[in-house]
Design a protein around this motif. Structure first.
Motif, PDB file in Angstrom:
ATOM      1  N   GLY C   6     -29.486   1.538 -42.261  1.00 39.80           N
ATOM      2  CA  GLY C   6     -30.282   0.887 -43.288  1.00 39.80           C
ATOM      3  C   GLY C   6     -31.247  -0.131 -42.739  1.00 39.80           C
ATOM      4  N   ASP C   7     -31.394  -0.173 -41.413  1.00 38.77           N
ATOM      5  CA  ASP C   7     -32.304  -1.164 -40.868  1.00 38.77           C
ATOM      6  C   ASP C   7     -33.732  -0.624 -40.901  1.00 38.77           C
ATOM      7  OD1 ASP C   7     -31.757  -3.407 -38.081  1.00 38.77           O
ATOM      8  OD2 ASP C   7     -33.009  -3.530 -39.852  1.00 38.77           O
ATOM      9  N   ARG C   8     -34.070   0.046 -41.957  1.00 39.33           N
ATOM     10  CA  ARG C   8     -35.370   0.705 -42.033  1.00 39.33           C
ATOM     11  C   ARG C   8     -36.074   0.362 -43.331  1.00 39.33           C
ATOM     12  NH1 ARG C   8     -37.285   1.970 -37.132  1.00 39.33           N
ATOM     13  NH2 ARG C   8     -35.783   3.158 -35.945  1.00 39.33           N
ATOM     14  N   ALA C   9     -36.443   1.384 -44.066  1.00 41.78           N
ATOM     15  CA  ALA C   9     -37.330   1.142 -45.206  1.00 41.78           C
ATOM     16  C   ALA C   9     -36.767   0.119 -46.189  1.00 41.78           C
ATOM     17  CB  ALA C   9     -37.619   2.455 -45.928  1.00 41.78           C
ATOM     18  N   GLY C  10     -35.508   0.317 -46.566  1.00 40.35           N
ATOM     19  CA  GLY C  10     -34.928  -0.592 -47.549  1.00 40.35           C
ATOM     20  C   GLY C  10     -35.025  -2.034 -47.097  1.00 40.35           C
ATOM     21  N   SER C  11     -34.694  -2.250 -45.812  1.00 42.21           N
ATOM     22  CA  SER C  11     -34.673  -3.638 -45.368  1.00 42.21           C
ATOM     23  C   SER C  11     -36.072  -4.199 -45.201  1.00 42.21           C
ATOM     24  CB  SER C  11     -33.900  -3.764 -44.061  1.00 42.21           C
ATOM     25  OG  SER C  11     -34.594  -3.128 -43.030  1.00 42.21           O
ATOM     26  N   PRO C  68     -33.840   1.422 -53.451  1.00 40.02           N
ATOM     27  CA  PRO C  68     -32.950   1.877 -54.527  1.00 40.02           C
ATOM     28  C   PRO C  68     -33.612   1.788 -55.899  1.00 40.02           C
ATOM     29  CG  PRO C  68     -32.279  -0.260 -53.686  1.00 40.02           C
ATOM     30  CD  PRO C  68     -33.368   0.201 -52.796  1.00 40.02           C
ATOM     31  N   ASP C  69     -33.176   2.676 -56.755  1.00 31.13           N
ATOM     32  CA  ASP C  69     -33.708   2.727 -58.111  1.00 31.13           C
ATOM     33  C   ASP C  69     -32.859   1.821 -59.001  1.00 31.13           C
ATOM     34  OD1 ASP C  69     -34.850   3.302 -60.465  1.00 31.13           O
ATOM     35  OD2 ASP C  69     -34.092   5.363 -60.601  1.00 31.13           O
ATOM     36  N   ALA C  70     -33.439   0.726 -59.442  1.00 34.99           N
ATOM     37  CA  ALA C  70     -32.678  -0.260 -60.202  1.00 34.99           C
ATOM     38  C   ALA C  70     -32.666   0.093 -61.686  1.00 34.99           C
ATOM     39  CB  ALA C  70     -33.246  -1.657 -59.972  1.00 34.99           C
ATOM     40  N   ASP C  71     -32.111   1.229 -62.003  1.00 37.97           N
ATOM     41  CA  ASP C  71     -31.991   1.624 -63.405  1.00 37.97           C
ATOM     42  C   ASP C  71     -30.615   1.191 -63.903  1.00 37.97           C
ATOM     43  OD1 ASP C  71     -31.995   2.714 -65.859  1.00 37.97           O
ATOM     44  OD2 ASP C  71     -31.894   4.801 -65.190  1.00 37.97           O
ATOM     45  N   LEU C  72     -30.576   0.068 -64.627  1.00 33.93           N
ATOM     46  CA  LEU C  72     -29.287  -0.520 -64.994  1.00 33.93           C
ATOM     47  C   LEU C  72     -28.769  -0.026 -66.332  1.00 33.93           C
ATOM     48  CD1 LEU C  72     -29.859  -4.185 -63.795  1.00 33.93           C
ATOM     49  CD2 LEU C  72     -28.984  -2.217 -62.537  1.00 33.93           C
ATOM     50  N   VAL C  73     -29.474   0.925 -66.934  1.00 31.91           N
ATOM     51  CA  VAL C  73     -28.989   1.467 -68.191  1.00 31.91           C
ATOM     52  C   VAL C  73     -27.662   2.178 -67.935  1.00 31.91           C
ATOM     53  CG1 VAL C  73     -29.458   3.081 -70.068  1.00 31.91           C
ATOM     54  CG2 VAL C  73     -31.329   1.756 -69.055  1.00 31.91           C
ATOM     55  N   PRO C 115     -33.086  -7.148 -59.752  1.00 37.88           N
ATOM     56  CA  PRO C 115     -32.036  -6.173 -59.455  1.00 37.88           C
ATOM     57  C   PRO C 115     -32.308  -5.334 -58.209  1.00 37.88           C
ATOM     58  CG  PRO C 115     -32.480  -6.200 -61.802  1.00 37.88           C
ATOM     59  CD  PRO C 115     -33.497  -7.093 -61.162  1.00 37.88           C
ATOM     60  N   THR C 116     -33.571  -4.952 -57.988  1.00 42.74           N
ATOM     61  CA  THR C 116     -33.859  -4.126 -56.817  1.00 42.74           C
ATOM     62  C   THR C 116     -33.449  -4.843 -55.534  1.00 42.74           C
ATOM     63  OG1 THR C 116     -35.777  -3.333 -58.034  1.00 42.74           O
ATOM     64  CG2 THR C 116     -35.647  -2.755 -55.699  1.00 42.74           C
ATOM     65  N   GLN C 117     -33.739  -6.130 -55.474  1.00 44.57           N
ATOM     66  CA  GLN C 117     -33.367  -6.882 -54.265  1.00 44.57           C
ATOM     67  C   GLN C 117     -31.866  -7.020 -54.128  1.00 44.57           C
ATOM     68  OE1 GLN C 117     -35.302 -10.652 -53.751  1.00 44.57           O
ATOM     69  NE2 GLN C 117     -37.330  -9.731 -53.914  1.00 44.57           N
ATOM     70  N   ILE C 118     -31.168  -7.177 -55.267  1.00 48.06           N
ATOM     71  CA  ILE C 118     -29.701  -7.234 -55.218  1.00 48.06           C
ATOM     72  C   ILE C 118     -29.173  -5.956 -54.584  1.00 48.06           C
ATOM     73  CG2 ILE C 118     -27.602  -7.377 -56.626  1.00 48.06           C
ATOM     74  CD1 ILE C 118     -29.076  -9.911 -56.910  1.00 48.06           C
ATOM     75  N   LEU C 119     -29.692  -4.833 -55.058  1.00 44.81           N
ATOM     76  CA  LEU C 119     -29.222  -3.536 -54.554  1.00 44.81           C
ATOM     77  C   LEU C 119     -29.552  -3.383 -53.067  1.00 44.81           C
ATOM     78  CD1 LEU C 119     -30.355  -1.390 -57.615  1.00 44.81           C
ATOM     79  CD2 LEU C 119     -28.010  -1.969 -56.982  1.00 44.81           C
ATOM     80  N   GLU C 120     -30.777  -3.722 -52.696  1.00 46.18           N
ATOM     81  CA  GLU C 120     -31.177  -3.616 -51.288  1.00 46.18           C
ATOM     82  C   GLU C 120     -30.299  -4.489 -50.410  1.00 46.18           C
ATOM     83  OE1 GLU C 120     -35.953  -2.832 -52.011  1.00 46.18           O
ATOM     84  OE2 GLU C 120     -35.199  -4.855 -51.652  1.00 46.18           O
ATOM     85  N   ALA C 121     -30.029  -5.718 -50.901  1.00 47.91           N
ATOM     86  CA  ALA C 121     -29.254  -6.649 -50.084  1.00 47.91           C
ATOM     87  C   ALA C 121     -27.857  -6.108 -49.828  1.00 47.91           C
ATOM     88  CB  ALA C 121     -29.185  -8.010 -50.770  1.00 47.91           C
ATOM     89  N   ALA C 144     -25.358  -5.395 -59.840  1.00 51.68           N
ATOM     90  CA  ALA C 144     -26.714  -5.857 -60.166  1.00 51.68           C
ATOM     91  C   ALA C 144     -26.828  -6.189 -61.655  1.00 51.68           C
ATOM     92  CB  ALA C 144     -27.743  -4.800 -59.776  1.00 51.68           C
ATOM     93  N   ALA C 145     -26.181  -5.377 -62.486  1.00 56.28           N
ATOM     94  CA  ALA C 145     -26.227  -5.646 -63.925  1.00 56.28           C
ATOM     95  C   ALA C 145     -25.509  -6.948 -64.246  1.00 56.28           C
ATOM     96  CB  ALA C 145     -25.581  -4.495 -64.687  1.00 56.28           C
TER      97      ALA C 145
END
Lengths: 460, 278, 200
Positions: C6-11, C68-73, C115-121, C144-145
Motif C-alpha cells: 500500500g505504499d503506492r497510490a493510496g498513500s 478507496p470508495d467511501a460509500d458509507l450507505v 471518510p476517504t482519508q480514514i479509509l486510506e489511513a 469510517a461511518a
C-alpha cells in the motif's frame, strides 16, 4: 432598627408548650457570624452536598445497578445493537429518554467536582489562617474525614455508569489494591469478587454510594456544623474584635438570608454548568471493555493527583524472598497514606514546634505565620505538580511537547517546586509581615555619623 | 443599582426562570434551555435574598464568647461520675472476660465479609493454551496475511473471548528488527503477540506506534493510562514510564488451516503484579 | 527500506489530500524528538486536478491499492464503534479528539478528516500509524461511518470542552464553577457604606 413589630405571642406559646425551645431558639436567632468572604467557602461545599443529595435522589430513581448484559436499543444511533450492561443502559436512558434527565445528571456530576473543589478551598482558608488551632482540632479532623469521604463519594459515583472510563478507573483501583503487601490479593478478591472484569462491583458500589457514604457524610457534616456553632466562628483581627467576642451579623434575618442566598447561587451556578457544559459523555466512551482503553483516560480532577503519582513513579518495585511489592503500591498507597497522615496531624505537628497551647479565636493572616504558610504552599505545590502529571498526556498534546520531556520536567518539578515555592513564600510572607509591623524599625547611620530611625521599615 | 432594586430584579428573574423551566420541560426543549431556566430561577432567587439582606443590614452586632471549658465544680462532678468506672475496672478477671467477649464479637461480625469473594487464585491466569486459535472480536480466525507490515490486530482466545485477561495484540514487525529472544518467544514471520493487559495497572495497551521506514523507524507500544512504553521488537520490555515488567509474549505458530494458533499459554501471569508474584 | 503494502497510490493520495507535509529536519533525533517527526495538516499547495494528476502518475509506476470508495450507505455505525474503541481510541481518543504518542509524535484529531482519508489511513498507516489490514473492507467502512457520526452527532450535553474528558472538566469546575462563586462571596460580605448614620 426601624419599626420592628413583635411576633405573634400565641404562636410562640403554642410551639414552645410542645417543644420547650424558646430560650435556645432566641439565642440561636441572635447568634452572630463574622463577615468575611472566605468564611462562606465552606458553605459552598455544604450547599454542593445539598444539590448532590437532591439530584442524586432523582438519578437513583432511574439507575439500574445490574451488570447483566443487555442490548442497547435506545435513540442514540451509534450504540444501537451494542451489548452493554443494564447499568450503562439505564444511564443512557436517563441521558437520552428521561426528560430533564441529562441536565440533572450533569448537574450532579458538576456538583461532585465542585464539592471537592470547595472543600479544598475551605481547608486552604482554615490552614493558612491557623483556624485549626485549639480549640478546633476536632473539627479539623472531621474536615479531613469529610474530604476523604468526598473523594470516595466521587470515585464510587464515577464508577457507577459502567462505561469505559468507569471500568478503566476500577481496573487501576484494583491494581493499586493488589499492590498492597500481604493482604492485597484478598482485599481485591473480596471487593471485586475474584475475577476481572468484575460482574458485581457496580451493584456493590451502588449502596455504598447512595447509602453508606451519604449517611456518613450527613453525620459528620452535622457534627462539623454543631462544633462551629458551639465554638462560635473565628474572626480576623480588627477594630472592636477580640479573642473574647464575635463581631458580625445576627443569624436572623440577615445571615440566614445570605446563607440561603449562597445555596441558591451555588445551585444556580451548577445548573448553568449542567445545562451548557457537557460532562462525562458516556455515549462517546462506550461500555466498558477490558480489551479497550481510550487515550485521555483520566479520573475526575480530585483523583488526578493520585493518577499523576502513578504516572511519575519511576519503574521500581521490590522483589525479595519470593514476594513482590509492585510499583503502584508506592504512589497509590504509601504516598496518599503519608499525605493524609500529615494532613490529619496538622494541629499536633504545628503545636509540637510552636509549643502554643493557647486558645485562638482570632485568625492569623498567612503572613503572620511564615513557616506555616510556606509549608502549606509547598505541600499544595506537590499536589499541583501531581495534578499536572495526571494530565501530562493532555499537556504534551496541547503544547506539542514530547511526552517524555513533560514527564521528566514534572519528575524534576516534583523535587524542586515544593522547595522553591516554600522558600519564596517564606521570604514573601516575612517581608510582608515586617512591612506591617509597627515595632520593626530600620536604623541607618546618617551622613553625619549619627544613627537615626527611619519611619518606614523597608527591610527585605 | 441599590440593594432594594437588586432584590426586586432577582426575585423577578427567579420567577421568570421558574416559569421558563416549566415551559422548557413541557416542550422538551433540551438540556440547554432547562439549564438556562433553572440557573436563572436559582441565581435570581439568590441575588434577591442577598440583596434584600443587604438592604436591611444595620451594621455589626457583637456577641461575647464564653469559655468552653467547664468550671472546677463541673469538672469535679464529672470526675465523680466517671470515678464509678473503678467499680468495673477493679474486677480484673471480669474486665478481661468482657474484653475477650468484645474482641470475639468484633471478629464474629467481620467474618461474614468473607462471603464477598472467593479465595484469591489465578490472578493473571488466562485461557491461552497450546493449540488455542487466535480470533478477532467477530470470532474469525487470523491468517498471517491479515496482519500486514506494521499491522496491528487485537485478538482473543477462541472460545473464551469474554475473558478479561485474554486480550492479545498481534503486530507485525520487520523480521530483521526483532531481537533474538523475541523470535525465540514464538514469532511467526515477524508476527508477534503480546498480552494487551498492561503489567503496571491493567489498562489495555492498544497504542501501537509503527513506522519501519527510515529514518523515522519506531516501534512502540504505549499504555494510554499511565504512558508506560514497551518495545515490541524486544519482548515488549518496558522502556519508559512506570511499568517494571514486560508484557507477556504469546508463542505463535501456524496450524494446518493456515491460521495463527498459540503453541503454549503465557509463561507468566498477565496484568498488574501482586504480593505473591515472583 | 521495508516496503509496506500500500505504499503506492493510496498513500500518495492520502498525503496529497492532507496538504503538503512539512518534515522538520531533526539534528539530534535521539534527543529532541525521538526517532520521528510529526507531520501536520497544512494548506493545500496543489489544486485538486493537479493532485489527481500526481496520484495517477505515481499509480502508473507500480501496483498498489486504489483510492478507496467511501460509500458509507449501509455501513453499520454501531459495529464501527466497537472496532473504533478496540483499535483506534487508544491513540485517537474515544471522542476522536486525538492524543499524544511517544517519541514526540501525536495522533491527530479526526474531527475534520473525511471518510476517504480514514479509509486510506487504515490501509496504509501514514506516519506512525499502524496498518489495519486485519480489518476487511466492510469493517473499515463501519469505522469510517462511526468516525463521521462522531463529527455530526453534536454534543447533547452542551459545550464539548474539547472532548478531552475529565482534565477539561476539572479546569472548568475551578474556573467557571468555583471562581464565580468565590467572587460572589465577596459581594455577599462586602460591608455597607453610609449605614452608620442612618436613623434607627
Amino acid at each position: 432598627m426601624s419599626d420592628t413589630r413583635p411576633a405573634p405571642v400565641d404562636v410562640i406559646r403554642s410551639a414552645t408548650e410542645r417543644t420547650g425551645t424558646t430560650g435556645g431558639l432566641a439565642r440561636a436567632l441572635d447568634k452572630v457570624f463574622p463577615r468575611h468572604a472566605s468564611f462562606l467557602w465552606g458553605e459552598i461545599a455544604l450547599y454542593c452536598f445539598v444539590v448532590l443529595l437532591a439530584s442524586g435522589t432523582y438519578l437513583a430513581l432511574f439507575f439500574d445497578a445490574s451488570q447483566a448484559p443487555t442490548t442497547y436499543d435506545g435513540p442514540y444511533g451509534p450504540l444501537q445493537g451494542v451489548e452493554v450492561s443494564h447499568a450503562y443502559a439505564s444511564v443512557m436512558r436517563l441521558s437520552f429518554e428521561v426528560r430533564a434527565g441529562l441536565v440533572i445528571r450533569q448537574i450532579h456530576h458538576w456538583a461532585a467536582l465542585l464539592f471537592v473543589a470547595s472543600i479544598v478551598l475551605h481547608m486552604m482558608r482554615v490552614f493558612f489562617t491557623g483556624a485549626f488551632r485549639k480549640p478546633r482540632e476536632i473539627n479539623w479532623v472531621l474536615g479531613c474525614t469529610l474530604l476523604l469521604l468526598g473523594l470516595a463519594m466521587g470515585f464510587t459515583g464515577y464508577s457507577l455508569p459502567d462505561d469505559s472510563l468507569s471500568g478503566t478507573g476500577l481496573r487501576i483501583a484494583d491494581s493499586v489494591v493488589l499492590s498492597i503487601p500481604v493482604a492485597g490479593e484478598w482485599v481485591s478478591s473480596l471487593l471485586f469478587g475474584g475475577s476481572w472484569p468484575s460482574t458485581i462491583i457496580v451493584s456493590r458500589l451502588f449502596p455504598i454510594h447512595v447509602f453508606v457514604l451519604p449517611l456518613a457524610l450527613l453525620g459528620l457534616i452535622g457534627g462539623h456544623l454543631a462544633l462551629v456553632w458551639r465554638q462560635k466562628h473565628t474572626q480576623f483581627d480588627g477594630p472592636g474584635r477580640t479573642e473574647d467576642n464575635v463581631v458580625g451579623e445576627r443569624v436572623w434575618p440577615g445571615f440566614a438570608m445570605k446563607s440561603i442566598g449562597m445555596l441558591s447561587l451555588t445551585a444556580g451556578t451548577l445548573a448553568a454548568l449542567g445545562g451548557f457544559a457537557q460532562i462525562n459523555p458516556i455515549w462517546l466512551y462506550g461500555p466498558y471493555d477490558p480489551a479497550a482503553s481510550s487515550a485521555d483516560a483520566q479520573p475526575d480532577w480530585y483523583i488526578g493527583w493520585l493518577e499523576g503519582a502513578l504516572r511519575l513513579m519511576p519503574p521500581l518495585e521490590i522483589r525479595a524472598f519470593g514476594y513482590t511489592v509492585p510499583n503502584p503500591f508506592f504512589p497509590g498507597v504509601l504516598l496518599p497514606g503519608l499525605m493524609f497522615g500529615a494532613l490529619y496531624g496538622v494541629p499536633w505537628i504545628e503545636r509540637r514546634f510552636t509549643q502554643d497551647h493557647r486558645v485562638h479565636h482570632l485568625l492569623d493572616r498567612p503572613r503572620d505565620a511564615p513557616v506555616r504558610t510556606a509549608i502549606g504552599v509547598a505541600a499544595l505545590s506537590v499536589v499541583g505538580v501531581l495534578l499536572l502529571a495526571g494530565a501530562q498526556d493532555v499537556i504534551a498534546d496541547t503544547l506539542s511537547v514530547p511526552l517524555a520531556t513533560v514527564r521528566r520536567l514534572l519528575q524534576i518539578g516534583l523535587l524542586l517546586v515544593p522547595a522553591a515555592s516554600g522558600w519564596f513564600t517564606f521570604r514573601l510572607a516575612r517581608s510582608l509581615a515586617r512591612r506591617d509591623d509597627p515595632s520593626v524599625v530600620e536604623i541607618r547611620r546618617g551622613d553625619s555619623g549619627g544613627y537615626a530611625e527611619r519611619p518606614e521599615a523597608s527591610s527585605r | 443599582m441599590n440593594d432594594r432594586r437588586g432584590a426586586l430584579f432577582g426575585f423577578g428573574l427567579s420567577a421568570v426562570g421558574s416559569v421558563g423551566f416549566v415551559i422548557a420541560y413541557w416542550t422538551d426543549a433540551g438540556s440547554r434551555w432547562l439549564g438556562a431556566a433553572l440557573s436563572a430561577a436559582l441565581l435570581g432567587f439568590g441575588v434577591g435574598l442577598i440583596s434584600w439582606s443587604k438592604a436591611i443590614d444595620d451594621g455589626d452586632a457583637v456577641e461575647q464568647r464564653h469559655s468552653l471549658a467547664a468550671d472546677d465544680a463541673e469538672v469535679d462532678a464529672l470526675s465523680a461520675s466517671l470515678s464509678r468506672t473503678s467499680e468495673l475496672t477493679d474486677r480484673r478477671s471480669l474486665l478481661a472476660a468482657v474484653g475477650a467477649a468484645v474482641v470475639a464479637l468484633g471478629a464474629m461480625i467481620v467474618v461474614p465479609l468473607r462471603s464477598l469473594g472467593p479465595r484469591p487464585k489465578g490472578i493473571g491466569a488466562t485461557p491461552w493454551r497450546a493449540g488455542r486459535r487466535l480470533v478477532t472480536s467477530d470470532g474469525r480466525p487470523v491468517d498471517p496475511g491479515r496482519v500486514g507490515a506494521d499491522g496491528l490486530l487485537t485478538v482473543y482466545p477462541e472460545g473464551a473471548q469474554q475473558d478479561g485477561n485474554g486480550a492479545v495484540i498481534v503486530v507485525r514487525l520487520p523480521v530483521e528488527q526483532l531481537s533474538r529472544r523475541t523470535i525465540d518467544g514464538g514469532a511467526v514471520d515477524g508476527i508477534v503477540a503480546y498480552s494487551k493487559i498492561c503489567t503496571h495497572a491493567g489498562c489495555a495497551v492498544g497504542l501501537f506506534q509503527a513506522d519501519s521506514r527510515r529514518p523515522d523507524v519506531i516501534h512502540r507500544l504505549l499504555c494510554p493510562c499511565h504512558q508506560s512504553e514497551f518495545d515490541p521488537a524486544d519482548g515488549a520490555r518496558p522502556v519508559a514510564g512506570p511499568a517494571t515488567r514486560s508484557l507477556a509474549q504469546l508463542p505463535l505458530t501456524v496450524d494446518a488451516d493456515g491460521n495463527l494458533v498459540a503453541t503454549d499459554g503465557f509463561d507468566r501471569p498477565v496484568g498488574p503484579a501482586s504480593w505473591t508474584w515472583p | 527500506m521495508a516496503t509496506r503494502e500500500g505504499d503506492r497510490a493510496g498513500s500518495v493520495a492520502d498525503r496529497r489530500r492532507r496538504g503538503r507535509r512539512r518534515f522538520r529536519p531533526c539534528d539530534r533525533p535521539d534527543a529532541c524528538c525521538g526517532a520521528g517527526v510529526q507531520p501536520s495538516r497544512n494548506p493545500h499547495q496543489l489544486s485538486a486536478a493537479d493532485q489527481a494528476a500526481v496520484v495517477a502518475f505515481v499509480a502508473s509506476l507500480g501496483p498498489g491499492p486504489a483510492i478507496p470508495d467511501a460509500d458509507l450507505v449501509g455501513a453499520q455505525v454501531a459495529q464501527g464503534g466497537l472496532l473504533f474503541r478496540e483499535n483506534c481510541a487508544a491513540c485517537h481518543q474515544a471522542g476522536g479528539a486525538g492524543a499524544v504518542l511517544s517519541a514526540g509524535r501525536s495522533a491527530p484529531s479526526l474531527a475534520q478528516t473525511p471518510p476517504t482519508q480514514i479509509l486510506e489511513a487504515m490501509i496504509v498507516g501514514p506516519g506512525a500509524m499502524p496498518v489495519f489490514s486485519g480489518l476487511d473492507e466492510s469493517d473499515r467502512l463501519d469505522v469510517a461511518a462511526y468516525v463521521r457520526s462522531l463529527g455530526t452527532g453534536g454534543d447533547p450535553g452542551g459545550a464539548s470542552l474539547g472532548r478531552v474528558g475529565p482534565v477539561a472538566e476539572g479546569l472548568a469546575v475551578w474556573a467557571a464553577g468555583l471562581a464565580p462563586l468565590v467572587a460572589a462571596t465577596w459581594w455577599v460580605t462586602r460591608p455597607k457604606r453610609a449605614r452608620r448614620g442612618s436613623p434607627s
